[in-house]
Design a protein around this motif. Sequence first.
Motif, PDB file in Angstrom:
ATOM      1  N   LYS A   1     -98.050  10.303  20.884  1.00 33.92           N
ATOM      2  CA  LYS A   1     -98.467  11.590  19.961  1.00 33.92           C
ATOM      3  C   LYS A   1     -97.625  12.011  18.843  1.00 33.92           C
TER       4      LYS A   1
ATOM      5  N   MET B   1     -97.006   9.712  16.436  1.00 25.93           N
ATOM      6  CA  MET B   1     -98.071   9.445  15.283  1.00 25.93           C
ATOM      7  C   MET B   1     -97.960  10.499  14.304  1.00 25.93           C
ATOM      8  N   LEU B   2     -97.840  11.980  14.725  1.00 20.35           N
ATOM      9  CA  LEU B   2     -97.355  13.087  13.889  1.00 20.35           C
ATOM     10  C   LEU B   2     -96.533  12.672  12.935  1.00 20.35           C
ATOM     11  N   ARG B   3     -95.248  12.318  13.340  1.00 20.90           N
ATOM     12  CA  ARG B   3     -94.067  12.014  12.466  1.00 20.90           C
ATOM     13  C   ARG B   3     -94.617  11.218  11.561  1.00 20.90           C
ATOM     14  N   CYS B   4     -95.394   9.802  11.785  1.00 19.34           N
ATOM     15  CA  CYS B   4     -95.592   9.012  10.938  1.00 19.34           C
ATOM     16  C   CYS B   4     -96.825   9.425  10.102  1.00 19.34           C
ATOM     17  N   GLY B   5     -97.440  10.641  10.346  1.00 18.49           N
ATOM     18  CA  GLY B   5     -98.403  10.861   9.536  1.00 18.49           C
ATOM     19  C   GLY B   5     -99.927  10.379   9.624  1.00 18.49           C
ATOM     20  N   ILE B   6    -100.084   9.800  10.936  1.00 17.98           N
ATOM     21  CA  ILE B   6    -101.328   8.996  11.251  1.00 17.98           C
ATOM     22  C   ILE B   6    -102.012   9.449  12.370  1.00 17.98           C
ATOM     23  N   THR B   7    -103.396   9.275  12.204  1.00 19.64           N
ATOM     24  CA  THR B   7    -104.298   9.790  13.415  1.00 19.64           C
ATOM     25  C   THR B   7    -104.889   8.692  14.033  1.00 19.64           C
TER      26      THR B   7
ATOM     27  N   ASP C   1    -107.105   6.904  11.875  1.00 15.19           N
ATOM     28  CA  ASP C   1    -106.457   5.919  10.789  1.00 15.19           C
ATOM     29  C   ASP C   1    -106.265   4.492  11.635  1.00 15.19           C
TER      30      ASP C   1
END
Length: 84
Positions: free
Chosen positions: A17, A20-26, A29
């Motif tokens: 998680k 994912m936050l660091r990559c800006g994805i959910t 997505d």
Amino acid sequence: MITMRTPEGKKREIEIKILMLRCGITGADIARKVGPASWGAGVTRHHVSKEAIGMTISGRLKSKRLRTAIAEAVGVPYDQLWGE
């Protein structure tokens, strides 16, 4: 085996998680990227839900296809992310 119920499983879930936050994805997505998509000759994959991605991250669902999509989305090799 590391599952959601083990401390290692919970740690992995949190680490994914954070990635994912660091990559800006959910999860949504990733789900959109995984399916639906054509396999050719009119065959279409089933829709993938963000819930299925969440269940895979938490360890409740063991799908190599979804695990691969998650690893690719966060830019970490499959074996390193999932420990397999």
